[in-house]
Scaffold this motif. Structure first.
Motif, PDB file in Angstrom:
ATOM      1  N   HIS A 139       0.861  -1.187   0.000  1.00  0.00           N
ATOM      2  CA  HIS A 139       0.000   0.000   0.000  1.00  0.00           C
ATOM      3  C   HIS A 139       0.895   1.234   0.000  1.00  0.00           C
ATOM      4  N   PHE A 140       0.729   2.073  -1.024  1.00  0.00           N
ATOM      5  CA  PHE A 140       1.682   3.159  -1.230  1.00  0.00           C
ATOM      6  C   PHE A 140       1.752   4.121  -0.046  1.00  0.00           C
ATOM      7  N   ASP A 141       0.620   4.611   0.432  1.00  0.00           N
ATOM      8  CA  ASP A 141       0.639   5.592   1.527  1.00  0.00           C
ATOM      9  C   ASP A 141       1.233   4.993   2.796  1.00  0.00           C
ATOM     10  N   LYS A 142       0.807   3.770   3.102  1.00  0.00           N
ATOM     11  CA  LYS A 142       1.182   3.148   4.386  1.00  0.00           C
ATOM     12  C   LYS A 142       2.580   2.549   4.352  1.00  0.00           C
ATOM     13  N   ASP A 143       2.900   1.835   3.274  1.00  0.00           N
ATOM     14  CA  ASP A 143       4.153   1.082   3.225  1.00  0.00           C
ATOM     15  C   ASP A 143       5.319   1.881   2.646  1.00  0.00           C
ATOM     16  N   LEU A 144       5.018   2.961   1.943  1.00  0.00           N
ATOM     17  CA  LEU A 144       6.071   3.809   1.371  1.00  0.00           C
ATOM     18  C   LEU A 144       5.816   5.269   1.763  1.00  0.00           C
ATOM     19  N   PRO A 145       5.819   5.552   3.077  1.00  0.00           N
ATOM     20  CA  PRO A 145       5.450   6.899   3.547  1.00  0.00           C
ATOM     21  C   PRO A 145       6.422   7.979   3.094  1.00  0.00           C
ATOM     22  N   GLU A 146       7.650   7.581   2.700  1.00  0.00           N
ATOM     23  CA  GLU A 146       8.633   8.583   2.291  1.00  0.00           C
ATOM     24  C   GLU A 146       8.205   9.359   1.046  1.00  0.00           C
ATOM     25  N   PHE A 147       7.273   8.801   0.268  1.00  0.00           N
ATOM     26  CA  PHE A 147       6.812   9.505  -0.932  1.00  0.00           C
ATOM     27  C   PHE A 147       5.684  10.508  -0.628  1.00  0.00           C
ATOM     28  N   LYS A 148       5.116  10.419   0.583  1.00  0.00           N
ATOM     29  CA  LYS A 148       4.139  11.405   1.064  1.00  0.00           C
ATOM     30  C   LYS A 148       2.924  11.544   0.127  1.00  0.00           C
ATOM     31  N   THR A 149       2.470  10.430  -0.430  1.00  0.00           N
ATOM     32  CA  THR A 149       1.258  10.464  -1.259  1.00  0.00           C
ATOM     33  C   THR A 149       0.018  10.374  -0.380  1.00  0.00           C
ATOM     34  N   GLN A 150      -1.076  10.809  -0.931  1.00  0.00           N
ATOM     35  CA  GLN A 150      -2.388  10.628  -0.307  1.00  0.00           C
ATOM     36  C   GLN A 150      -3.264   9.898  -1.314  1.00  0.00           C
ATOM     37  N   GLY A 151      -3.658   8.677  -0.951  1.00  0.00           N
ATOM     38  CA  GLY A 151      -4.376   7.844  -1.904  1.00  0.00           C
ATOM     39  C   GLY A 151      -3.513   7.447  -3.084  1.00  0.00           C
ATOM     40  N   GLY A 152      -2.188   7.435  -2.862  1.00  0.00           N
ATOM     41  CA  GLY A 152      -1.259   7.049  -3.911  1.00  0.00           C
ATOM     42  C   GLY A 152      -0.929   8.153  -4.896  1.00  0.00           C
ATOM     43  N   VAL A 153      -1.383   9.378  -4.629  1.00  0.00           N
ATOM     44  CA  VAL A 153      -1.221  10.457  -5.609  1.00  0.00           C
ATOM     45  C   VAL A 153      -0.806  11.759  -4.933  1.00  0.00           C
ATOM     46  N   TYR A 154      -0.367  12.701  -5.775  1.00  0.00           N
ATOM     47  CA  TYR A 154      -0.190  14.095  -5.377  1.00  0.00           C
ATOM     48  C   TYR A 154      -1.265  14.913  -6.080  1.00  0.00           C
ATOM     49  N   ILE A 155      -2.058  15.625  -5.324  1.00  0.00           N
ATOM     50  CA  ILE A 155      -3.007  16.580  -5.910  1.00  0.00           C
ATOM     51  C   ILE A 155      -2.360  17.960  -5.812  1.00  0.00           C
ATOM     52  N   HIS A 156      -2.073  18.561  -6.956  1.00  0.00           N
ATOM     53  CA  HIS A 156      -1.314  19.812  -6.986  1.00  0.00           C
ATOM     54  C   HIS A 156      -2.188  21.004  -6.597  1.00  0.00           C
ATOM     55  N   SER A 157      -1.551  22.146  -6.423  1.00  0.00           N
ATOM     56  CA  SER A 157      -2.245  23.322  -5.872  1.00  0.00           C
ATOM     57  C   SER A 157      -3.373  23.823  -6.762  1.00  0.00           C
ATOM     58  N   ASP A 158      -3.302  23.553  -8.069  1.00  0.00           N
ATOM     59  CA  ASP A 158      -4.390  23.995  -8.949  1.00  0.00           C
ATOM     60  C   ASP A 158      -5.618  23.098  -8.849  1.00  0.00           C
ATOM     61  N   ARG A 159      -5.508  22.003  -8.099  1.00  0.00           N
ATOM     62  CA  ARG A 159      -6.592  21.019  -7.888  1.00  0.00           C
ATOM     63  C   ARG A 159      -6.975  20.284  -9.179  1.00  0.00           C
TER      64      ARG A 159
END
Length: 428
Positions: free
Chosen positions: A34-54
């Motif tokens: 699980h990306f968020d839980k097992d690879l926290p160093e990437f700091k994803t939320q739900g496996g993704v980055y949502i950028h500032s423009d949404r």
């Protein structure tokens, strides 16, 4: 000698999953990272980055590679016998794309088995964060592509879909227009599926017909890249994409990296990976005339189709099982959340009460009909709640049990109508 088995991979949005089956299709191993839980160093939320423009949504490419390293090490620690694997294939989240930097093919081919793969590949990507299916930042590129092809319907007639913001052609056009130097540094563009296959092949895996038909770039009839579409997106694109292949193609043997590091047989075959939606059609063993409906946050309908008629709503993709036929895909945004809202309003939040109310009314709902869109719908593009009585007059409300049946019948009637527009024929 160990009994033969086969591996299946799923590079999805939130996790990487693996499953091993034997020749009787029995599951003998499964695991996930699980990306968020097992690879926290990437700091994803739900496996993704949502950028500032949404609007811009990406995922870090190296996270996917590190997840593969992690899951293979877990399998090794458990004592899994990699030498018994005869072949593998898999699926990737559809519409995501990966950009390989010039010279990366040699690094991929010659990766040292002494190192985890992510360490060897860390400098291989000209775009470190891949655009994925949730991205909606390419509206101007979509308009330009439709204009270049003579309109949305003509684009759909060629590629199976009108221009969609998440589709790869439009994502490539955005990268080329905003960062031409990054595009110039790119020697190969993969989909998530062909990227995953490339990791195992130790070479750039081709894009398969089925996942490739979700790019606004592939001529679905000829199974070849559309030159007008390519030219509208970026120069030199065909050589960066490679030649597409049938979805069931055997691409070659596994990379020596995996034989040396994990003990895979050098004869283990890599079969083309495809997108998650085509993989669902194959996995459910659909045949011509079958329809599958996934009732989720968004409802998804997909079906095997012989003679499609591409439309402005929905998608026609090449069939992953039979390259001479097609699959249709329709997505409806007002799915389970809409049903839950009506359940809460009309059945005290209880599915049991909801079901009883539905059973208490007759099919056809005495001519009462409703269309329910709490949010702007995809298919069709509409919003609001619209109720009609048996005389086709718009009314402000229904009794609770009528409301519940109107919701269910309206949702399924819409699915049938739009499937028929794409060429589906209801068998008598």
């Amino acid at each position: 000698m160990a009994a033969p088995c086969y591996l299946g991979w799923d590079f999805s949005t939130q996790q990487l999953k693996v499953i091993a089956i034997d020749e009787q299709l029995r599951v003998i191993y499964e695991d996930n990272v699980h990306f968020d839980k097992d690879l926290p160093e990437f700091k994803t939320q739900g496996g993704v980055y949502i950028h500032s423009d949404r609007l811009t949504v990406t995922s870090p490419v190296l996270m996917w590679v590190k997840a593969l390293d992690m899951i293979l090490e877990k399998m090794k620690s458990s004592g899994f016998n990699f030498s018994q694997i005869r072949a593998m294939s898999g699926a990737g989240q559809q519409h995501g794309s990966v950009y390989w930097k010039k010279g990366s093919i040699q690094i991929l081919k010659n990766a040292s088995s002494e190192l985890p793969l992510h360490q060897s590949l860390k400098g291989c990507f000209s775009v470190s964060d891949s655009p994925i299916w949730m991205d909606s930042s390419t509206a101007s590129q979509c308009r330009a592509l439709e204009k270049a092809l003579g309109g949305a319907q003509h684009l759909a007639s060629v590629t199976g879909s009108r221009a969609y913001e998440r589709f790869t052609g439009n994502q490539i056009a955005k990268i080329y227009s905003q960062n031409p130097e990054v595009y110039e540094q790119t020697e190969r563009i993969s989909l998530v599926s062909s990227f995953a296959a490339s990791l195992f092949l130790g070479a750039y895996a081709p894009i398969d017909y089925s996942d490739g038909s979700g790019m606004n770039l592939l001529q679905i009839w000829e199974k070849a890249w559309s030159k007008p579409c390519l030219d509208a997106c970026a120069p030199g694109l065909e050589e960066r994409l490679g030649c597409p292949v049938p979805s069931h193609s055997v691409l070659g043997p596994i990379s020596p990296y995996y034989s040396q590091r994990y003990g895979f047989s050098p004869d283990c075959k890599i079969v083309a990976f495809t997108g998650d939606n085509p993989a669902s059609l194959a996995g459910m063993r659909l045949q011509e005339g079958d329809i599958a409906i996934s009732l989720g946050t968004s409802d998804t309908l997909f079906l095997w189709i012989q003679e499609p008629t591409p439309a402005l709503e929905g998608h026609i993709l090449c069939n992953p099982v039979d390259s001479q036929t097609y699959m249709a895909l329709l997505c409806f945004k007002n799915g389970s959340l809409m049903r839950e809202r009506i359940r809460d309003d009309c059945a005290s939040g209880s599915w049991d009460e909801f079901s009883k109310a539905l059973s208490s009314t007759a099919a056809g709902n005495s001519g009462n009909l409703g269309f329910y869109f709490d949010v702007m719908e995809i298919t069709p593009e509409a919003a609001g709640i619209h109720r009609f009585n048996r005389d086709n007059q718009k009314v402000p409300r229904f009794p609770k049990e009528v409301e519940i049946r109107a919701l269910i019948e309206g949702q399924f009637m819409a699915k049938r109508i739009h499937a028929e527009k794409l060429g589906y024929k209801v068998c008598k």
